[in-house]
Design an enzyme around this catalytic site. Structure first.
Site, PDB file in Angstrom:
ATOM      1  N   SER A 198      -7.490 -50.156  66.292  1.00 11.90           N
ATOM      2  CA  SER A 198      -6.416 -49.422  65.313  1.00 11.90           C
ATOM      3  C   SER A 198      -6.740 -48.089  64.759  1.00 11.90           C
ATOM      4  O   SER A 198      -5.906 -47.528  64.098  1.00 11.90           O
ATOM      5  CB  SER A 198      -6.426 -50.548  64.269  1.00 11.90           C
ATOM      6  OG  SER A 198      -6.062 -51.728  64.768  1.00 11.90           O
ATOM      7  N   ARG A 199      -8.164 -47.805  64.934  1.00 10.95           N
ATOM      8  CA  ARG A 199      -8.776 -46.335  64.234  1.00 10.95           C
ATOM      9  C   ARG A 199      -8.273 -45.416  65.222  1.00 10.95           C
ATOM     10  O   ARG A 199      -8.550 -44.237  64.681  1.00 10.95           O
ATOM     11  CB  ARG A 199     -10.144 -46.616  64.222  1.00 10.95           C
ATOM     12  CG  ARG A 199     -10.497 -47.637  63.038  1.00 10.95           C
ATOM     13  CD  ARG A 199     -11.989 -47.857  62.889  1.00 10.95           C
ATOM     14  NE  ARG A 199     -12.255 -49.081  62.270  1.00 10.95           N
ATOM     15  CZ  ARG A 199     -12.812 -49.110  61.142  1.00 10.95           C
ATOM     16  NH1 ARG A 199     -12.994 -47.842  60.606  1.00 10.95           N
ATOM     17  NH2 ARG A 199     -13.038 -50.179  60.474  1.00 10.95           N
TER      18      ARG A 199
ATOM     19  N   ASP B 245     -15.134 -56.112  69.795  1.00 15.17           N
ATOM     20  CA  ASP B 245     -16.014 -56.521  68.371  1.00 15.17           C
ATOM     21  C   ASP B 245     -16.990 -57.498  68.892  1.00 15.17           C
ATOM     22  O   ASP B 245     -17.006 -58.800  68.360  1.00 15.17           O
ATOM     23  CB  ASP B 245     -15.161 -56.893  67.347  1.00 15.17           C
ATOM     24  CG  ASP B 245     -14.205 -55.645  66.751  1.00 15.17           C
ATOM     25  OD1 ASP B 245     -14.569 -54.622  66.359  1.00 15.17           O
ATOM     26  OD2 ASP B 245     -12.997 -56.154  66.907  1.00 15.17           O
TER      27      ASP B 245
ATOM     28  N   HIS C 257      -4.394 -56.192  70.789  1.00 15.46           N
ATOM     29  CA  HIS C 257      -3.904 -57.223  70.096  1.00 15.46           C
ATOM     30  C   HIS C 257      -2.671 -58.268  70.915  1.00 15.46           C
ATOM     31  O   HIS C 257      -2.767 -59.528  70.674  1.00 15.46           O
ATOM     32  CB  HIS C 257      -3.065 -56.851  68.674  1.00 15.46           C
ATOM     33  CG  HIS C 257      -4.361 -56.241  67.824  1.00 15.46           C
ATOM     34  ND1 HIS C 257      -4.015 -54.867  67.537  1.00 15.46           N
ATOM     35  CD2 HIS C 257      -5.248 -56.824  67.069  1.00 15.46           C
ATOM     36  CE1 HIS C 257      -4.950 -54.843  66.587  1.00 15.46           C
ATOM     37  NE2 HIS C 257      -5.824 -55.747  66.407  1.00 15.46           N
TER      38      HIS C 257
END
Ligand code: PAF
Length: 283
Positions: A186-187, A150, A37
């Site tokens: 983030s997972r 993604d 990010h």
């Protein structure tokens, strides 16, 4: 760094920036920020005069209530990270601010949102598109930055941007990986030590598939897919949900190994109840 919780505050701030001739780069996120990010924020800062980052765990893109409940929420740590990365303003609205009323909009993306993630997470991309459309209307950026991890989301967002006529340049940014190849997500913080150790198999399987295609060693797409799936599933920690080799734009599966040279390998894998996705362009 300014922090806004309501739409009016951030909209007025953006208006002031634009009135002074500043370009706005935008990084939409759901928080739990990591290095990937922050790379998006840095890039947005290098290419624009001001950077807005949004942090909003968008409930309408979760098809699984348990996944929504467990999604990491780390706002204070996120703000601390952003303030050291050249972010000018953060928009972190509550649910009522984003969705004062129940959202009924339904996008028609054709098959773009039906395959792969769309098949296993029904309604997911409609929820993503609604949130990003809303954020674009609030922030009205010149450029918006999205990670290629993604990959399908990126194609859906491009389609939504076109359909809605948003004057925003969508900037795809390369996937950032850990040293062992695991795509940053983030997972990842929810993985057990054993799952974390095994998770790089996902990227290695993608690399092997790419190699088999580019070296002309693959006899069929099915064979490449089966090899990748069995390599990952050999680990008791991992279970493949899908592995598809698709056209980079239409996202339709390619039929033969010749077409696969310009395709993208896309994969989703469960490590316990943590769902990880990754992809690799084969060209
Ligand atoms: O990729 C994400 O973090 C989310 O899907 C996005 C684009 C912020 C929309 O909620």
């Amino acid at each position: 760094m300014e922090v806004f919780r309501n739409i009016r505050g951030v909209s007025e701030w953006v208006q002031e920036q634009k009135a002074e001739g500043r370009s706005i780069g935008f990084v939409p996120t759901m928080g739990a920020l990591h290095r990937a990010h922050l790379e998006l924020v840095r890039r947005a800062g290098a290419e624009n005069d001001a950077v807005v980052c949004s942090i909003f765990v968008n409930p309408i893109q979760f098809n699984n209530p348990e996944d929504l409940r467990k999604y990491p929420r780390t706002l204070d740590a996120d703000l601390a990270k952003l303030s050291g990365t050249g972010c000018s303003a953060v928009f972190c609205p509550g649910e009522k601010e984003m969705y004062p009323e129940k959202e009924n909009k339904h996008y028609n993306f054709g098959h773009l949102d039906k395959v792969m993630e769309g098949k296993y997470r029904r309604g997911h991309f409609n929820g993503v598109a609604i949130a990003v459309d809303r954020l674009f209307r609030i922030v009205r950026p010149h450029r918006a930055y999205f990670g290629e991890k993604d990959y399908q989301q990126l194609q859906v967002i491009k389609a939504m941007t076109h359909m809605e006529g948003h004057p925003v340049e969508i900037v795809p940014c390369p996937t950032i990986r850990e040293n062992d190849g695991l795509a940053m997500s983030s997972r990842n913080i929810r993985l057990s030590p054993r799952q974390r150790e095994e998770a790089p198999r996902i990227y290695n399987a993608l690399l092997d598939a790419k190699k088999a295609i580019s070296e002309g060693k693959a006899t069929s797409i099915d064979q490449v897919r089966d090899d990748a799936i069995s390599f990952i599933n050999t680990s008791p920690e991992l279970r493949v949900e899908y592995f598809e080799i698709v056209d980079p734009e239409s996202l339709l599966p390619v039929k033969n190994t010749r077409d696969a040279a310009g395709a993208v390998g896309c994969i989703a894998v469960y490590a316990g109840d943590v769902r990880l996705i990754d992809n690799l362009p084969f060209n």
